[in-house]
Enzyme design. Structure first.
Site, PDB file in Angstrom:
ATOM      1  N   GLY A  12       0.837  -1.203   0.000  1.00  0.00           N
ATOM      2  CA  GLY A  12       0.000   0.000   0.000  1.00  0.00           C
ATOM      3  C   GLY A  12       0.872   1.253   0.000  1.00  0.00           C
ATOM      4  O   GLY A  12       2.116   1.167   0.066  1.00  0.00           O
ATOM      5  N   ASP A  13       0.233   2.410  -0.141  1.00  0.00           N
ATOM      6  CA  ASP A  13       0.922   3.701  -0.116  1.00  0.00           C
ATOM      7  C   ASP A  13       1.956   3.835  -1.223  1.00  0.00           C
ATOM      8  O   ASP A  13       2.991   4.485  -1.040  1.00  0.00           O
ATOM      9  CB  ASP A  13       1.593   3.951   1.255  1.00  0.00           C
ATOM     10  CG  ASP A  13       0.628   3.741   2.391  1.00  0.00           C
ATOM     11  OD1 ASP A  13      -0.496   4.247   2.306  1.00  0.00           O
ATOM     12  OD2 ASP A  13       0.994   3.057   3.370  1.00  0.00           O
ATOM     13  N   LYS A  16      -0.725   5.545  -5.434  1.00  0.00           N
ATOM     14  CA  LYS A  16      -1.775   5.205  -6.409  1.00  0.00           C
ATOM     15  C   LYS A  16      -2.617   6.427  -6.757  1.00  0.00           C
ATOM     16  O   LYS A  16      -3.021   6.590  -7.902  1.00  0.00           O
ATOM     17  CB  LYS A  16      -2.691   4.094  -5.852  1.00  0.00           C
ATOM     18  CG  LYS A  16      -2.006   2.757  -5.731  1.00  0.00           C
ATOM     19  CD  LYS A  16      -2.947   1.688  -5.219  1.00  0.00           C
ATOM     20  CE  LYS A  16      -3.284   1.829  -3.758  1.00  0.00           C
ATOM     21  NZ  LYS A  16      -2.169   1.691  -2.841  1.00  0.00           N
ATOM     22  N   GLY A  40      -6.340   5.788   2.128  1.00  0.00           N
ATOM     23  CA  GLY A  40      -6.308   7.244   2.058  1.00  0.00           C
ATOM     24  C   GLY A  40      -5.565   7.642   0.807  1.00  0.00           C
ATOM     25  O   GLY A  40      -4.359   7.452   0.727  1.00  0.00           O
ATOM     26  N   HIS A  41      -6.292   8.103  -0.205  1.00  0.00           N
ATOM     27  CA  HIS A  41      -5.635   8.528  -1.439  1.00  0.00           C
ATOM     28  C   HIS A  41      -5.441  10.036  -1.389  1.00  0.00           C
ATOM     29  O   HIS A  41      -6.399  10.776  -1.255  1.00  0.00           O
ATOM     30  CB  HIS A  41      -6.492   8.170  -2.663  1.00  0.00           C
ATOM     31  CG  HIS A  41      -6.486   6.710  -2.974  1.00  0.00           C
ATOM     32  ND1 HIS A  41      -7.255   6.148  -3.958  1.00  0.00           N
ATOM     33  CD2 HIS A  41      -5.785   5.696  -2.444  1.00  0.00           C
ATOM     34  CE1 HIS A  41      -7.027   4.846  -4.000  1.00  0.00           C
ATOM     35  NE2 HIS A  41      -6.145   4.552  -3.080  1.00  0.00           N
ATOM     36  N   THR A  42      -4.197  10.463  -1.491  1.00  0.00           N
ATOM     37  CA  THR A  42      -3.912  11.887  -1.473  1.00  0.00           C
ATOM     38  C   THR A  42      -3.779  12.377  -2.909  1.00  0.00           C
ATOM     39  O   THR A  42      -3.011  11.821  -3.686  1.00  0.00           O
ATOM     40  CB  THR A  42      -2.582  12.148  -0.728  1.00  0.00           C
ATOM     41  OG1 THR A  42      -2.659  11.477   0.529  1.00  0.00           O
ATOM     42  CG2 THR A  42      -2.331  13.619  -0.509  1.00  0.00           C
ATOM     43  N   GLN A 223      -4.955  -0.149  -0.819  1.00  0.00           N
ATOM     44  CA  GLN A 223      -3.929  -0.990  -0.181  1.00  0.00           C
ATOM     45  C   GLN A 223      -2.991  -1.604  -1.242  1.00  0.00           C
ATOM     46  O   GLN A 223      -2.775  -0.985  -2.261  1.00  0.00           O
ATOM     47  CB  GLN A 223      -4.553  -2.083   0.698  1.00  0.00           C
ATOM     48  CG  GLN A 223      -5.181  -1.555   1.983  1.00  0.00           C
ATOM     49  CD  GLN A 223      -6.617  -1.132   1.819  1.00  0.00           C
ATOM     50  OE1 GLN A 223      -7.405  -1.779   1.151  1.00  0.00           O
ATOM     51  NE2 GLN A 223      -6.990  -0.031   2.439  1.00  0.00           N
ATOM     52  N   ALA A 298      -1.630   8.364   5.464  1.00  0.00           N
ATOM     53  CA  ALA A 298      -2.656   9.356   5.090  1.00  0.00           C
ATOM     54  C   ALA A 298      -3.912   9.189   5.936  1.00  0.00           C
ATOM     55  O   ALA A 298      -4.663  10.133   6.142  1.00  0.00           O
ATOM     56  CB  ALA A 298      -3.004   9.217   3.611  1.00  0.00           C
ATOM     57  N   ARG A 302       0.445   7.512  11.087  1.00  0.00           N
ATOM     58  CA  ARG A 302       1.547   6.715  11.650  1.00  0.00           C
ATOM     59  C   ARG A 302       2.777   6.781  10.740  1.00  0.00           C
ATOM     60  O   ARG A 302       2.629   6.765   9.519  1.00  0.00           O
ATOM     61  CB  ARG A 302       1.133   5.237  11.767  1.00  0.00           C
ATOM     62  CG  ARG A 302       0.101   4.968  12.809  1.00  0.00           C
ATOM     63  CD  ARG A 302      -0.228   3.491  12.881  1.00  0.00           C
ATOM     64  NE  ARG A 302      -1.000   3.053  11.723  1.00  0.00           N
ATOM     65  CZ  ARG A 302      -1.374   1.796  11.506  1.00  0.00           C
ATOM     66  NH1 ARG A 302      -1.028   0.851  12.350  1.00  0.00           N
ATOM     67  NH2 ARG A 302      -2.091   1.478  10.459  1.00  0.00           N
ATOM     68  N   ARG A 304       5.579   5.465   8.479  1.00  0.00           N
ATOM     69  CA  ARG A 304       5.686   4.207   7.740  1.00  0.00           C
ATOM     70  C   ARG A 304       7.084   3.627   7.900  1.00  0.00           C
ATOM     71  O   ARG A 304       8.063   4.375   7.976  1.00  0.00           O
ATOM     72  CB  ARG A 304       5.416   4.446   6.254  1.00  0.00           C
ATOM     73  CG  ARG A 304       4.003   4.930   6.007  1.00  0.00           C
ATOM     74  CD  ARG A 304       3.774   5.226   4.523  1.00  0.00           C
ATOM     75  NE  ARG A 304       2.453   5.801   4.335  1.00  0.00           N
ATOM     76  CZ  ARG A 304       2.142   6.735   3.445  1.00  0.00           C
ATOM     77  NH1 ARG A 304       3.081   7.215   2.641  1.00  0.00           N
ATOM     78  NH2 ARG A 304       0.914   7.195   3.352  1.00  0.00           N
ATOM     79  N   GLY A 415       7.934  13.256  -8.494  1.00  0.00           N
ATOM     80  CA  GLY A 415       7.570  14.331  -7.570  1.00  0.00           C
ATOM     81  C   GLY A 415       6.068  14.404  -7.431  1.00  0.00           C
ATOM     82  O   GLY A 415       5.341  13.745  -8.180  1.00  0.00           O
TER      83      GLY A 415
HETATM   84  P1  IMP Z   1      -6.998  -2.858   8.368  1.00  0.00           P
HETATM   85  O1  IMP Z   1      -7.136  -2.865   6.887  1.00  0.00           O
HETATM   86  O2  IMP Z   1      -7.359  -1.544   8.995  1.00  0.00           O
HETATM   87  O3  IMP Z   1      -7.672  -4.022   9.026  1.00  0.00           O
HETATM   88  O4  IMP Z   1      -5.433  -3.047   8.701  1.00  0.00           O
HETATM   89  C1  IMP Z   1      -4.736  -4.238   8.385  1.00  0.00           C
HETATM   90  C2  IMP Z   1      -3.326  -3.943   7.927  1.00  0.00           C
HETATM   91  O5  IMP Z   1      -3.362  -3.280   6.663  1.00  0.00           O
HETATM   92  C3  IMP Z   1      -2.529  -3.013   8.854  1.00  0.00           C
HETATM   93  O6  IMP Z   1      -1.161  -3.386   8.816  1.00  0.00           O
HETATM   94  C4  IMP Z   1      -2.699  -1.646   8.221  1.00  0.00           C
HETATM   95  O7  IMP Z   1      -1.655  -0.773   8.545  1.00  0.00           O
HETATM   96  C5  IMP Z   1      -2.664  -2.036   6.754  1.00  0.00           C
HETATM   97  N1  IMP Z   1      -3.358  -1.082   5.900  1.00  0.00           N
HETATM   98  C6  IMP Z   1      -4.695  -0.928   5.750  1.00  0.00           C
HETATM   99  N2  IMP Z   1      -4.960   0.060   4.872  1.00  0.00           N
HETATM  100  C7  IMP Z   1      -3.769   0.507   4.440  1.00  0.00           C
HETATM  101  C8  IMP Z   1      -3.389   1.503   3.476  1.00  0.00           C
HETATM  102  O8  IMP Z   1      -4.213   2.158   2.818  1.00  0.00           O
HETATM  103  N3  IMP Z   1      -2.049   1.683   3.314  1.00  0.00           N
HETATM  104  C9  IMP Z   1      -1.117   0.946   3.975  1.00  0.00           C
HETATM  105  N4  IMP Z   1      -1.430   0.015   4.875  1.00  0.00           N
HETATM  106  C10 IMP Z   1      -2.742  -0.206   5.097  1.00  0.00           C
END
Ligand code: IMP
Length: 426
Positions: A12-13, A16, A40-42, A223, A298, A302, A304, A415
């Site tokens: 994820g992140d 996208k 969270g899409h920025t 994700q 996003a 937290r 990363r 960028g």
């Molecule tokens: P959940 O999807 O909230 O149940 O989280 C499960 C795992 O997926 C955790 O490690 C989260 O940090 C990770 N996770 C969920 N959504 C994202 C995202 O959009 N980006 C990165 N990690 C994510």
């Protein structure tokens, strides 16, 4: 125009949001197919920064139709908030946003259960979820007790809300967690149903009709592949299928109608939450990538975890998703690295070499990454607007990544600005 699936290839992140923004220009209908407000899409559009959790960022492009697909789990209150924010910015929503009547809902008790479940786990087994109720909502869907968006239209909806919040309270109480006010639940869900009714539709029929009319459909994932419930680092995963197969089950568009799969991959690796991460850097290089790359969640804010590019993950993602084109992002974050490492395999303490990602991730505790090293380019790249103008060493690095993971480069991003999205084939 082609129908495209866009997926994240790592944890994820991957950036996208920006790639979706570019591909939206070539699409008529944009469909989010899985996940919920954990994403969270920025997107930066016309100088304004938007962080969208549920509504496809296509909504920021006038005239585009946006769909929240059946594979999503949708929190009605998050959606109402997001609609409100966009409206306040003057963005037209009505008639442009449809929510599938088959979409499952994240209810307040799912959030409470998510938080309480994480709280009662020990450090070793905590998933580090986003706390948005995702696991319990998908659990209810698979357990066949979930409430779907279409249920909001039923006269029995509020009875179900009462019954399910009562049942959740029993579990919460047995875990020593705070319980919910059931009457309050009924009241707020009555209002939510009223607000969201105009957006509910049979989106499976809608998407297929649009396809028949020759419209171009973009299916956007949230994700990433390594968080996939089947293919990711289980149990440290999310509860849906962010991989390309999920795009069809999460939208109702047949696999036979898909023309191409775009994998978004960062030129290094990050992950939020717990779980295996073979190339993680816990030193000042990792800290540099975090600061330079703005690697803070996003959704949750937290920090990363950061590390070198992992070609084992890339190859695995290419295979599972059938990636045709890569959109590689954040090359500029590596501008100041004199030496850049790429992980090509994992080596276990007894000499066993892993070229493909293992299902039993506990073996990774006994593995070290096998790295190859490349010289850094040590020049700024974030103002470059043509691939040919990149420093030679930067191109050699990118081309080596593509060689290791297969597929073709379609987009390279250097960028946050729109102009820094270099097109090489998409
Ligand atoms: P959940 O999807 O909230 O149940 O989280 C499960 C795992 O997926 C955790 O490690 C989260 O940090 C990770 N996770 C969920 N959504 C994202 C995202 O959009 N980006 C990165 N990690 C994510």
């Amino acid at each position: 125009m082609p129908n495209t699936i866009l997926v994240g290839a790592q944890w994820g992140d991957e950036g996208k949001g920006k790639v979706i923004d570019v591909l939206t220009a070539q699409s008529d209908v944009i469909v989010r197919f899985q996940g919920g407000s954990n994403a969270g899409h920025t997107v930066i559009a016309d100088g304004k920064k938007y962080v969208l959790h549920l509504i496809p960022s296509g909504i920021l492009h006038a005239g585009k139709q946006c769909v929240i697909g059946n594979g999503v789990v949708m929190d009605p209150f998050d959606l109402i908030t997001e609609i409100g924010i966009l409206r306040a910015e003057g963005i037209e929503i009505d008639g442009r946003l449809l929510i599938s009547d088959r979409t499952h809902m994240v209810m307040r008790w799912h959030r409470a259960l998510d938080a309480a479940d994480e709280a009662r786990r020990c450090e070793k087994t905590k998933i580090g979820t986003t706390g948005r109720g995702i696991g319990p909502a998908y659990g209810a869907k698979m357990g066949r007790t979930g409430l779907r968006v279409g249920d909001m239209l039923s006269p029995h909806f509020l009875d179900a809300v009462r019954g399910q919040s009562d049942a959740a309270n029993e579990i919460l109480a047995s875990w020593g967690a705070p319980v919910l006010d059931v009457d309050e639940m009924v009241k707020v869900y009555r209002q939510a149903a009223e607000t969201l009714k105009p957006y509910i539709a049979d989106t499976v029929a809608y998407i297929n009709e649009a396809d028949r009319k020759g419209k171009s459909i973009l299916l956007e994932g949230a994700q990433g592949t390594m968080l996939d419930i089947d293919f990711g680092t289980y149990p440290f995963v999310t509860s849906s299928n962010p991989t390309s197969g999920g795009a069809c089950t999460g939208s109702g568009l047949s696999p036979r109608r898909i023309d191409r799969v775009v994998g978004v991959i960062k030129c290094y690796t990050t992950r939020v939450g717990s779980g295996p991460f073979p190339t993680e850097l816990k030193d000042e290089t990792g800290e540099h990538l975090r600061q330079k790359g703005g690697e803070f969640g996003a959704t949750t804010g937290r920090p990363r975890r950061c590390g070198w590019f992992d070609a084992v993950v890339g190859r695995y993602s290419a295979m599972v998703n059938g990636v045709d084109f890569w959109a590689m992002t954040k090359l500029d974050v590596l501008d100041e690295q004199p030496v850049i490492k790429i992980c090509t395999a994992y080596l276990r303490d007894d000499g066993v070499r892993y070229e493909s990602f293992p299902a039993d991730t506990s073996v990774l505790d006994r593995c070290v990454p096998v790295y190859e090293e490349m010289p850094g380019w040590m020049q700024p790249t974030s103002k470059i607007t043509r691939y040919e103008d990149l420093p030679l060493k930067a191109r050699v690095y990118v081309e080596r990544l593509v060689e290791l993971i297969g597929g073709r480069l379609g987009i390279l991003s250097v960028g946050p600005a729109r102009e820094t999205t270099l097109r090489t084939g998409l």
